[in-house]
Design a protein around this motif. Structure first.
Motif, mmCIF file in Angstrom:
data_model
loop_
_atom_site.group_PDB
_atom_site.id
_atom_site.type_symbol
_atom_site.label_atom_id
_atom_site.label_comp_id
_atom_site.label_asym_id
_atom_site.label_seq_id
_atom_site.Cartn_x
_atom_site.Cartn_y
_atom_site.Cartn_z
ATOM 1 N N ALA A 298 74.169 125.198 -38.565
ATOM 2 C CA ALA A 298 73.005 126.041 -38.836
ATOM 3 C C ALA A 298 72.323 125.552 -40.109
ATOM 4 C CB ALA A 298 73.414 127.506 -38.982
ATOM 5 N N GLY A 299 71.065 125.910 -40.232
ATOM 6 C CA GLY A 299 70.309 125.527 -41.423
ATOM 7 C C GLY A 299 68.830 125.606 -41.130
ATOM 8 N N SER A 300 68.027 125.082 -42.020
ATOM 9 C CA SER A 300 66.591 125.090 -41.769
ATOM 10 C C SER A 300 66.264 123.965 -40.795
ATOM 11 C CB SER A 300 65.810 124.915 -43.071
ATOM 12 O OG SER A 300 65.848 123.569 -43.504
ATOM 13 N N ARG A 301 65.310 124.231 -39.940
ATOM 14 C CA ARG A 301 64.903 123.216 -38.968
ATOM 15 C C ARG A 301 64.474 121.926 -39.686
ATOM 16 N NH1 ARG A 301 63.579 124.292 -33.802
ATOM 17 N NH2 ARG A 301 63.237 126.519 -34.282
ATOM 18 N N GLU A 302 63.821 122.090 -40.831
ATOM 19 C CA GLU A 302 63.329 120.936 -41.582
ATOM 20 C C GLU A 302 64.479 120.097 -42.121
ATOM 21 O OE1 GLU A 302 60.372 119.931 -45.384
ATOM 22 O OE2 GLU A 302 60.806 122.010 -44.805
ATOM 23 N N GLU A 303 65.486 120.751 -42.735
ATOM 24 C CA GLU A 303 66.571 119.974 -43.341
ATOM 25 C C GLU A 303 67.441 119.291 -42.288
ATOM 26 O OE1 GLU A 303 68.762 122.693 -45.753
ATOM 27 O OE2 GLU A 303 69.963 123.479 -44.090
ATOM 28 N N ILE A 304 67.644 119.950 -41.140
ATOM 29 C CA ILE A 304 68.417 119.320 -40.073
ATOM 30 C C ILE A 304 67.651 118.130 -39.510
ATOM 31 C CG2 ILE A 304 69.271 119.649 -37.709
ATOM 32 C CD1 ILE A 304 70.146 122.459 -38.581
ATOM 33 N N GLY A 305 66.336 118.299 -39.357
ATOM 34 C CA GLY A 305 65.519 117.190 -38.887
ATOM 35 C C GLY A 305 65.570 116.001 -39.832
ATOM 36 N N GLU A 306 65.542 116.270 -41.132
ATOM 37 C CA GLU A 306 65.598 115.190 -42.122
ATOM 38 C C GLU A 306 66.936 114.468 -42.085
ATOM 39 O OE1 GLU A 306 64.710 116.991 -45.841
ATOM 40 O OE2 GLU A 306 62.541 117.094 -45.477
ATOM 41 N N LEU A 307 68.028 115.232 -41.876
ATOM 42 C CA LEU A 307 69.349 114.616 -41.817
ATOM 43 C C LEU A 307 69.494 113.709 -40.594
ATOM 44 C CD1 LEU A 307 71.531 117.681 -42.874
ATOM 45 C CD2 LEU A 307 71.252 115.552 -44.164
ATOM 46 N N VAL A 308 68.897 114.141 -39.487
ATOM 47 C CA VAL A 308 68.988 113.354 -38.253
ATOM 48 C C VAL A 308 68.072 112.146 -38.300
ATOM 49 C CG1 VAL A 308 68.557 113.395 -35.759
ATOM 50 C CG2 VAL A 308 69.700 115.329 -36.853
ATOM 51 N N SER A 309 66.914 112.316 -38.920
ATOM 52 C CA SER A 309 65.909 111.252 -38.959
ATOM 53 C C SER A 309 66.465 110.002 -39.635
ATOM 54 C CB SER A 309 64.671 111.732 -39.720
ATOM 55 O OG SER A 309 63.716 110.710 -39.813
ATOM 56 N N GLY A 310 66.291 108.880 -38.976
ATOM 57 C CA GLY A 310 66.735 107.623 -39.545
ATOM 58 C C GLY A 310 68.208 107.335 -39.344
ATOM 59 N N SER A 311 68.951 108.301 -38.780
ATOM 60 C CA SER A 311 70.372 108.068 -38.518
ATOM 61 C C SER A 311 70.556 107.631 -37.072
ATOM 62 C CB SER A 311 71.168 109.350 -38.770
ATOM 63 O OG SER A 311 70.911 110.294 -37.742
ATOM 64 N N ARG A 312 71.783 107.354 -36.699
ATOM 65 C CA ARG A 312 72.084 106.990 -35.309
ATOM 66 C C ARG A 312 72.563 108.203 -34.523
ATOM 67 N NH1 ARG A 312 75.405 101.443 -35.070
ATOM 68 N NH2 ARG A 312 74.811 101.715 -32.863
ATOM 69 N N ILE A 313 72.300 109.383 -35.086
ATOM 70 C CA ILE A 313 72.660 110.626 -34.410
ATOM 71 C C ILE A 313 71.470 111.083 -33.582
ATOM 72 C CG2 ILE A 313 73.294 113.044 -34.759
ATOM 73 C CD1 ILE A 313 74.473 112.089 -37.497
ATOM 74 N N ARG A 314 71.739 111.436 -32.337
ATOM 75 C CA ARG A 314 70.660 111.930 -31.470
ATOM 76 C C ARG A 314 70.986 113.349 -31.046
ATOM 77 N NH1 ARG A 314 68.773 111.569 -25.926
ATOM 78 N NH2 ARG A 314 70.744 110.675 -25.261
ATOM 79 N N VAL A 315 70.187 114.295 -31.500
ATOM 80 C CA VAL A 315 70.383 115.704 -31.166
ATOM 81 C C VAL A 315 69.164 116.178 -30.413
ATOM 82 C CG1 VAL A 315 70.779 118.017 -32.070
ATOM 83 C CG2 VAL A 315 71.773 116.055 -33.230
ATOM 84 N N LEU A 316 69.346 116.642 -29.189
ATOM 85 C CA LEU A 316 68.228 117.141 -28.408
ATOM 86 C C LEU A 316 67.689 118.427 -29.012
ATOM 87 C CD1 LEU A 316 69.413 116.561 -24.737
ATOM 88 C CD2 LEU A 316 68.075 115.060 -26.201
ATOM 89 N N GLY A 317 66.398 118.693 -28.812
ATOM 90 C CA GLY A 317 65.785 119.888 -29.366
ATOM 91 C C GLY A 317 66.468 121.164 -28.929
ATOM 92 N N LYS A 318 66.941 121.209 -27.670
ATOM 93 C CA LYS A 318 67.568 122.442 -27.181
ATOM 94 C C LYS A 318 68.953 122.667 -27.764
ATOM 95 C CE LYS A 318 69.645 120.425 -23.008
ATOM 96 N NZ LYS A 318 69.715 120.495 -21.547
ATOM 97 N N GLY A 319 69.474 121.680 -28.517
ATOM 98 C CA GLY A 319 70.788 121.881 -29.127
ATOM 99 C C GLY A 319 70.770 122.972 -30.175
ATOM 100 N N TYR A 320 69.645 123.102 -30.895
ATOM 101 C CA TYR A 320 69.494 124.123 -31.921
ATOM 102 C C TYR A 320 68.491 125.170 -31.452
ATOM 103 C CZ TYR A 320 72.089 121.282 -35.276
ATOM 104 O OH TYR A 320 73.072 120.573 -35.922
ATOM 105 N N VAL A 321 68.799 126.423 -31.713
ATOM 106 C CA VAL A 321 67.951 127.535 -31.293
ATOM 107 C C VAL A 321 67.697 128.442 -32.495
ATOM 108 C CG1 VAL A 321 68.818 127.469 -28.920
ATOM 109 C CG2 VAL A 321 69.960 128.937 -30.613
ATOM 110 N N ASP A 322 66.739 129.350 -32.363
ATOM 111 C CA ASP A 322 66.526 130.345 -33.414
ATOM 112 C C ASP A 322 67.793 131.168 -33.610
ATOM 113 O OD1 ASP A 322 63.911 129.497 -33.710
ATOM 114 O OD2 ASP A 322 63.103 131.024 -32.350
ATOM 115 N N VAL A 323 68.027 131.613 -34.827
ATOM 116 C CA VAL A 323 69.205 132.444 -35.105
ATOM 117 C C VAL A 323 69.094 133.734 -34.297
ATOM 118 C CG1 VAL A 323 70.519 133.662 -36.881
ATOM 119 C CG2 VAL A 323 69.415 131.470 -37.424
ATOM 120 N N PRO A 324 70.111 134.074 -33.466
ATOM 121 C CA PRO A 324 70.026 135.271 -32.617
ATOM 122 C C PRO A 324 69.852 136.546 -33.428
ATOM 123 C CG PRO A 324 71.822 133.839 -31.896
ATOM 124 C CD PRO A 324 71.338 133.296 -33.210
#
Length: 383
Positions: A164-190
């Motif tokens: 969990a975290g902010s959409r922006e910070e998770i996006g920054e962590l994934v960006s430029g890495s070899r990790i591929r996370v689909l958009g549907k993997g993360y959802v709004d906090v229930p």
């Protein structure tokens, strides 16, 4: 009929699992009847499955009758199953119209597809309709874009460390890495994991153990996974400051998490959290602690053939961590799919060892405490 792992059902065990799975789905659907037009149709469908399992003239025969049963101990729906364990018999799935903590516990180990129509009700969350192995397979087929072992470990570790975290910070962590996370993997906090103020703002808190948003019930805040035992209460809630928590249980020491704003925050889907993040938190912790002792440790060798390969003082250990709420369910799964390594019970589940050994006397099983001692002895050359 088969379970999510493809094992054939015997009559009593298969009927029991179908009833539990149907009860869980009916309970969830009941909580959505106010905003989901198809919810009552799902309750009716699950009533039919329960009726089929019980046979003519037995069990609830109407959706209303099933819902009444879901407000009482589940044992009332399992009278035909003499081998159902007491934890399951005592579980109540609905309380004051909402799902109980016991419902989430049971869903982790008993949810499964119930018919060819299972995938058509897309409003049902995966944790109510799919077996854990199916969710794990889907996640790694979709989220990992390579079969390289290092990338596999990197991607899986990322999910566990960033549930969990902010959409922006998770996006920054994934960006430029070899990790591929689909958009549907993360959802709004229930919504059930948010604290809402009168001013319209909303806040959440990360579990000290797994870092996923904790459930909020009134002023009580705790992780949906009960072995993560820290329990908090909202202590201060001044409109101009973030709300603060106060620890109210007497369990092991844990840091009190800070509140985070819900706006822009995301978390992993419930099924991904329960079947990957929860056991993964224990796997990463044990890995770190064994490395601190001086052992060499590899995570999820051969893309999850087992969980940990440990080399200490010239000895090699291979272990597969099992973290089930119900030891009886674990026994059934181990019979259906024998492990490829020694079974390791983490410290929160060590009390299950005698029950499992008595049911599977030939199983190679060890508790975390004993395993750590074995590694220490190997490192000292006294194995």
């Amino acid at each position: 009929m088969s379970d999510g792992n493809g094992a054939a059902d015997d009559d009593s065990d298969g009927r029991r699992r179908r009833v539990i799975a149907a009860a869980l789905r009916a309970a969830y659907a009941w909580t959505r009847r106010g905003d989901q037009p198809r919810a009552m149709r799902e309750v009716a469908r699950m009533t039919g499955i329960v009726m089929e399992a019980h046979g003519p003239g037995r069990g609830p025969v109407t959706p209303h009758g099933l819902v009444q049963c879901l407000h009482r101990p589940l044992g009332g729906l399992l009278e035909f199953a003499t081998d159902a364990d007491e934890m399951i018999r005592a579980a109540v799935l609905l309380d004051d119209g909402g799902l109980t903590e016991e419902a989430y516990d049971l869903a982790a180990e008993y949810a499964m597809p119930l018919s060819a129509l299972s995938g058509t009700e897309t409003w049902l969350p995966t944790w109510t309709t799919m077996h854990s192995e199916q969710i794990r397979s889907e996640v790694f087929a979709g989220m990992i874009g390579t079969r390289n072992q290092d990338d596999y470990v990197r991607s899986r570790t990322f999910l566990i460390e960033h549930p969990a975290g902010s959409r922006e910070e998770i996006g920054e962590l994934v960006s430029g890495s070899r990790i591929r996370v689909l958009g549907k993997g993360y959802v709004d906090v229930p919504d059930g994991q948010l604290h809402r103020r009168k001013d319209g703002s909303a806040w959440w808190w990360a579990c000290p153990d797994c870092r996923w948003p904790m459930a909020v019930t009134g002023t009580k805040v705790r992780c949906r996974y009960r072995p993560h035992a820290a329990v908090f209460r909202i202590a201060t809630d001044a409109d101009r400051r973030p709300p603060a928590l106060r620890r109210i249980d007497e369990g092991p020491r844990a840091d009190v998490p800070d509140a985070r704003e819900a706006g822009g925050s995301v978390c992993l889907d419930h099924g991904v959290w329960r079947f990957i993040v929860v056991p993964g938190a224990s796997e990463l912790r044990i890995c770190r602690e064994l490395r601190d002792l001086g052992a060499d440790v590899w995570l999820w060798p051969e893309r999850d053939a087992y969980d940990l390969r440990v080399v200490a003082g010239g000895r090699e250990f291979r272990v597969d961590l099992k973290e089930y709420r119900s030891p009886h369910r674990l026994v059934a799964d181990l019979r259906a799919k024998p492990p490829r390594a020694r079974v390791l019970l983490p410290r929160t589940h060590q009390h299950q060892v005698d029950v499992i050994k008595s049911s599977l006397p030939g199983l190679d099983i060890v508790t975390e405490t004993r395993f750590r001692s074995e590694v220490r002895r190997a490192l000292k050359g006294r194995a």
